[in-house]
Design a protein around this motif. Structure first.
Motif, PDB file in Angstrom:
ATOM      1  N   ARG A  67      -2.029  18.375   0.785  1.00 10.18           N
ATOM      2  CA  ARG A  67      -1.877  18.075   2.214  1.00 10.18           C
ATOM      3  C   ARG A  67      -0.423  17.765   2.551  1.00 10.18           C
ATOM      4  NH1 ARG A  67      -5.827  13.280   3.111  1.00 10.18           N
ATOM      5  NH2 ARG A  67      -4.791  13.270   5.148  1.00 10.18           N
ATOM      6  N   ALA A  68       0.244  17.011   1.668  1.00  7.59           N
ATOM      7  CA  ALA A  68       1.647  16.666   1.920  1.00  7.59           C
ATOM      8  C   ALA A  68       2.521  17.913   1.912  1.00  7.59           C
ATOM      9  CB  ALA A  68       2.134  15.665   0.871  1.00  7.59           C
ATOM     10  N   PHE A  69       2.306  18.798   0.946  1.00  4.87           N
ATOM     11  CA  PHE A  69       3.083  20.037   0.922  1.00  4.87           C
ATOM     12  C   PHE A  69       2.709  20.934   2.097  1.00  4.87           C
ATOM     13  CE2 PHE A  69       4.211  19.401  -3.674  1.00  4.87           C
ATOM     14  CZ  PHE A  69       5.583  19.512  -3.493  1.00  4.87           C
ATOM     15  N   GLY A  70       1.463  20.832   2.565  1.00  2.00           N
ATOM     16  CA  GLY A  70       1.086  21.569   3.769  1.00  2.00           C
ATOM     17  C   GLY A  70       1.905  21.134   4.969  1.00  2.00           C
ATOM     18  N   LEU A  71       2.095  19.825   5.105  1.00  2.00           N
ATOM     19  CA  LEU A  71       2.923  19.319   6.195  1.00  2.00           C
ATOM     20  C   LEU A  71       4.386  19.735   6.016  1.00  2.00           C
ATOM     21  CD1 LEU A  71       1.357  15.767   6.559  1.00  2.00           C
ATOM     22  CD2 LEU A  71       1.100  17.700   8.125  1.00  2.00           C
ATOM     23  N   PRO A 106       1.353  26.487   0.508  1.00  2.00           N
ATOM     24  CA  PRO A 106       0.498  26.651  -0.670  1.00  2.00           C
ATOM     25  C   PRO A 106       1.273  27.126  -1.892  1.00  2.00           C
ATOM     26  CG  PRO A 106      -0.603  27.523   1.263  1.00  2.00           C
ATOM     27  CD  PRO A 106       0.802  27.227   1.672  1.00  2.00           C
ATOM     28  N   ASN A 107       2.217  28.046  -1.689  1.00  2.00           N
ATOM     29  CA  ASN A 107       2.988  28.523  -2.832  1.00  2.00           C
ATOM     30  C   ASN A 107       3.827  27.401  -3.435  1.00  2.00           C
ATOM     31  OD1 ASN A 107       4.077  30.863  -4.489  1.00  2.00           O
ATOM     32  ND2 ASN A 107       5.978  30.082  -3.578  1.00  2.00           N
ATOM     33  N   GLN A 108       4.402  26.544  -2.577  1.00  2.00           N
ATOM     34  CA  GLN A 108       5.194  25.434  -3.105  1.00  2.00           C
ATOM     35  C   GLN A 108       4.313  24.450  -3.871  1.00  2.00           C
ATOM     36  OE1 GLN A 108       7.927  23.844  -0.288  1.00  2.00           O
ATOM     37  NE2 GLN A 108       9.047  22.728  -1.830  1.00  2.00           N
ATOM     38  N   THR A 109       3.132  24.186  -3.350  1.00  2.00           N
ATOM     39  CA  THR A 109       2.203  23.295  -4.052  1.00  2.00           C
ATOM     40  C   THR A 109       1.859  23.835  -5.432  1.00  2.00           C
ATOM     41  OG1 THR A 109       1.239  22.616  -1.943  1.00  2.00           O
ATOM     42  CG2 THR A 109      -0.043  22.168  -3.922  1.00  2.00           C
ATOM     43  N   LEU A 110       1.529  25.125  -5.494  1.00  2.00           N
ATOM     44  CA  LEU A 110       1.146  25.731  -6.774  1.00  2.00           C
ATOM     45  C   LEU A 110       2.332  25.822  -7.725  1.00  2.00           C
ATOM     46  CD1 LEU A 110      -1.039  28.603  -5.296  1.00  2.00           C
ATOM     47  CD2 LEU A 110      -1.874  26.610  -6.537  1.00  2.00           C
ATOM     48  N   THR A 111       3.503  26.118  -7.195  1.00  2.00           N
ATOM     49  CA  THR A 111       4.684  26.268  -8.034  1.00  2.00           C
ATOM     50  C   THR A 111       5.051  24.964  -8.730  1.00  2.00           C
ATOM     51  OG1 THR A 111       5.509  28.006  -6.555  1.00  2.00           O
ATOM     52  CG2 THR A 111       7.102  27.004  -8.055  1.00  2.00           C
ATOM     53  N   LEU A 112       4.923  23.863  -8.010  1.00  2.00           N
ATOM     54  CA  LEU A 112       5.302  22.563  -8.564  1.00  2.00           C
ATOM     55  C   LEU A 112       4.133  21.802  -9.172  1.00  2.00           C
ATOM     56  CD1 LEU A 112       7.710  21.373  -5.698  1.00  2.00           C
ATOM     57  CD2 LEU A 112       8.334  22.387  -7.899  1.00  2.00           C
ATOM     58  N   SER A 113       2.957  22.417  -9.202  1.00  3.43           N
ATOM     59  CA  SER A 113       1.754  21.687  -9.597  1.00  3.43           C
ATOM     60  C   SER A 113       1.800  21.184 -11.033  1.00  3.43           C
ATOM     61  CB  SER A 113       0.516  22.575  -9.402  1.00  3.43           C
ATOM     62  OG  SER A 113       0.584  23.721 -10.240  1.00  3.43           O
ATOM     63  N   GLU A 114       2.481  21.891 -11.930  1.00  4.56           N
ATOM     64  CA  GLU A 114       2.503  21.506 -13.334  1.00  4.56           C
ATOM     65  C   GLU A 114       3.845  20.916 -13.764  1.00  4.56           C
ATOM     66  OE1 GLU A 114       1.418  25.015 -15.433  1.00  4.56           O
ATOM     67  OE2 GLU A 114      -0.610  25.091 -14.613  1.00  4.56           O
ATOM     68  N   VAL A 129      -0.901  23.592   7.840  1.00  4.29           N
ATOM     69  CA  VAL A 129      -1.737  22.401   7.672  1.00  4.29           C
ATOM     70  C   VAL A 129      -3.057  22.774   7.007  1.00  4.29           C
ATOM     71  CG1 VAL A 129      -2.936  20.542   8.868  1.00  4.29           C
ATOM     72  CG2 VAL A 129      -0.649  21.226   9.618  1.00  4.29           C
ATOM     73  N   LEU A 130      -3.673  23.858   7.456  1.00  3.35           N
ATOM     74  CA  LEU A 130      -4.932  24.317   6.866  1.00  3.35           C
ATOM     75  C   LEU A 130      -4.728  24.743   5.412  1.00  3.35           C
ATOM     76  CD1 LEU A 130      -7.934  25.055   7.245  1.00  3.35           C
ATOM     77  CD2 LEU A 130      -7.160  27.332   7.980  1.00  3.35           C
ATOM     78  N   GLY A 131      -3.630  25.490   5.163  1.00  3.05           N
ATOM     79  CA  GLY A 131      -3.361  25.957   3.809  1.00  3.05           C
ATOM     80  C   GLY A 131      -3.151  24.820   2.835  1.00  3.05           C
ATOM     81  N   GLY A 132      -2.499  23.737   3.290  1.00  2.00           N
ATOM     82  CA  GLY A 132      -2.295  22.589   2.434  1.00  2.00           C
ATOM     83  C   GLY A 132      -3.598  21.943   2.006  1.00  2.00           C
ATOM     84  N   ARG A 133      -4.611  21.996   2.863  1.00  2.00           N
ATOM     85  CA  ARG A 133      -5.913  21.409   2.538  1.00  2.00           C
ATOM     86  C   ARG A 133      -6.750  22.307   1.629  1.00  2.00           C
ATOM     87  NH1 ARG A 133      -7.340  17.090   5.818  1.00  2.00           N
ATOM     88  NH2 ARG A 133      -5.909  16.653   7.526  1.00  2.00           N
ATOM     89  N   LEU A 134      -6.528  23.631   1.713  1.00  5.26           N
ATOM     90  CA  LEU A 134      -7.387  24.571   1.000  1.00  5.26           C
ATOM     91  C   LEU A 134      -6.788  25.092  -0.293  1.00  5.26           C
ATOM     92  CD1 LEU A 134      -8.746  26.728   3.983  1.00  5.26           C
ATOM     93  CD2 LEU A 134      -9.825  24.775   2.867  1.00  5.26           C
ATOM     94  N   VAL A 135      -5.492  24.822  -0.532  1.00  2.00           N
ATOM     95  CA  VAL A 135      -4.834  25.446  -1.676  1.00  2.00           C
ATOM     96  C   VAL A 135      -5.458  25.037  -2.997  1.00  2.00           C
ATOM     97  CG1 VAL A 135      -3.067  23.621  -1.794  1.00  2.00           C
ATOM     98  CG2 VAL A 135      -2.596  25.894  -2.737  1.00  2.00           C
TER      99      VAL A 135
END
Length: 487
Positions: A149-153, A399-407, A338-344
């Motif tokens: 959600r934060a990365f979505g914002l 979403p791409n930023q969330t996934l890229t930094l997820s690990e 905003v939606l993508g941040g919740r669904l990623v």
């Protein structure tokens, strides 16, 4: 990939029950400052004619007003992210905001185009200091679904700032007048920056408990990276002002320097902590995500560059009306981010791929609309396609930023975010150069047919988006093969 996103990457050492209660207020402060710095990438474009008139600025100085900001912005991202990881992100963030505010005030009061260029260079440095702290703080303060959600914002902020820049710039010039209205484009940052400093001290934690105590600055690595980035970017940011083919020797030299940087980091990493931990690229999520971001930003940033050129230079739109034309994209991007941040965390990289398909379709329909309605009513004709493009973009960036930094380990979040954003800056500079060359070349060869030039430039933009889509699909396929092998 989705599992890594669901887990929020490396643990911060605190569950959501023990999370910092100030985290959403801290995020708000970070997003305001991030918006301010990213806005200045696009807001100045519509002000260039007014700056030329008000300061009697030569074309070379106008080019550096835009490109100098991008150059210094990209130059300091990784060192600033590294320093924030080492010394704590709050103080680095506040320093960046204060420097950006002072540089904005200096840009507003300047009476010389030379001093305006210098102020813009300092603005770019400050922006490059601020932005990796934002992504690093999100990694530090949030985990699990909250991090998405934060990365979505953050993605919504990136989309809004890029798309609304021309609109806000046109509005400020309209309010301030043709002679000095451009000064408001810089003055608007001053109250924002001043008001952000105190809440930053209040809500952003001084340092994360998970921070590693690293003392090495790796000066050789920082220098090699800086020289490599400058050599690669310089011919692109100079754009039309640097004639001749000799300039293209610099990117080749820059790539050689960056290869030396990689070799040094490998050697240095055996005995100390390098400025960039190359093991980041051993994580598929990070390697694929960084490449997707670079390719997508090559096309994404150039959309507004060529749209502003077409409307203002080709059709004679005033700055405010030219800015309004990008509003549908901004609206779609905000909603979908905003939606993508919740669904990623549920859909992972396939959602990014779907977003890229939507962007490509939206741009293709935009090209068709310009073909059918090439005159003064083109802004209305492209409104719906740009809305669709914005919706797709919102499903890509955050979403791409969330996934890229997820690990990525939290202790390296600032550095990892800096590397990711440096790739975005490199991609954006190269994309604007390539797409701008097609635009200007078509205008020259077609005797001023700006509509044809815009359409050809859009096709190149679509090419970058499709390249990013190919990488996303490769990542999806690799994830599925990994899942099958695991079973």
């Amino acid at each position: 990939m989705s599992a890594g996103a669901r887990q929020g990457g490396t643990s911060t050492g605190q569950g959501e029950q023990g999370a910092d209660p100030r985290r959403w207020k801290a995020l708000t402060v970070c997003l305001v400052a991030g918006f301010m710095t990213l806005l200045d990438v696009s807001i100045v474009n519509v002000a260039l004619p007014a700056i030329r008139t008000g300061l009697h600025a030569p074309q070379s100085d106008l080019q550096w007003v835009v490109s100098g900001y991008a150059l210094t912005f990209g130059l300091v991202l990784v060192p600033a992210g590294r320093f924030g990881d080492m010394r704590g992100r709050r103080n680095v963030f506040v320093f960046g905001v204060a420097l950006f505010t002072l540089a904005s005030a200096a840009a507003g009061i300047t009476q010389s185009s030379t001093w305006l260029v210098i102020a813009r260079l300092v603005q770019g440095i400050a922006g490059g200091v601020i932005n990796p702290q934002v992504s690093g703080l999100i990694q530090q303060l949030f985990r699990g679904s909250e991090r998405g959600r934060a990365f979505g914002l953050l993605g919504a902020t990136i989309g809004i700032s890029t798309a609304v820049g021309p609109l806000l710039g046109g509005l400020l010039i309209h309010l301030g007048g043709d002679q000095d209205g451009w000064r408001l484009v810089f003055y608007v940052n001053v109250p924002i920056g001043v008001l952000a400093i105190l809440p930053a001290y209040r809500y952003i934690p001084a340092r994360g408990r998970e921070r590693r105590r690293r003392q090495s600055v790796d000066p050789v690595g920082v220098l090699l990276l800086a020289v490599g980035v400058v050599l690669v970017l310089l011919p692109f940011v100079e754009g039309q002002q640097w004639q001749g083919q000799g300039k293209w020797l610099l990117p080749a030299a820059g790539i050689a320097v960056l290869a030396g940087f990689v070799a040094w980091e490998r050697r240095y990493g055996r005995r100390s902590d390098p400025v960039v931990n190359l093991s980041l690229f051993g994580r598929r999520s990070y390697a694929f995500g960084a490449l997707i971001a670079a390719l997508y930003f090559a096309g994404f940033t150039a959309i507004f560059f060529i749209l502003t050129l077409y409307l203002q230079e080709g059709l004679g739109y005033p700055p405010l009306e030219a800015g309004l034309a990008s509003t549908p994209f901004a609206a779609g991007s905000v909603a979908a981010s905003v939606l993508g941040g919740r669904l990623v965390t549920r859909f992972g990289r396939p959602m990014v791929a779907a977003g890229l398909v939507t962007v490509a379709v939206g741009l293709a329909v935009t090209e068709l609309a310009v073909r059918l309605v090439p005159g003064q009513h083109v802004a209305w004709a492209i409104a719906l396609p740009l809305l669709v493009t914005g919706l797709g973009s919102g499903l890509v960036i955050s979403p791409n930023q969330t996934l890229t930094l997820s690990e990525v380990p939290v202790a390296e979040a600032g550095t990892a975010g800096g590397v990711l954003q440096t790739g975005q800056r490199l991609g954006a500079a190269m994309g604007i150069a390539a797409i701008g060359s097609v635009f200007f070349g078509t205008v020259a060869s077609s005797h001023g047919d700006d509509a044809l030039a815009f359409r050809h430039a859009l096709l190149v933009t679509i090419g970058f988006v499709l390249a990013a889509l190919a990488v996303a699909l490769a990542d999806v396929a690799a994830a599925r093969r990994g899942a099958v092998a695991a079973r």
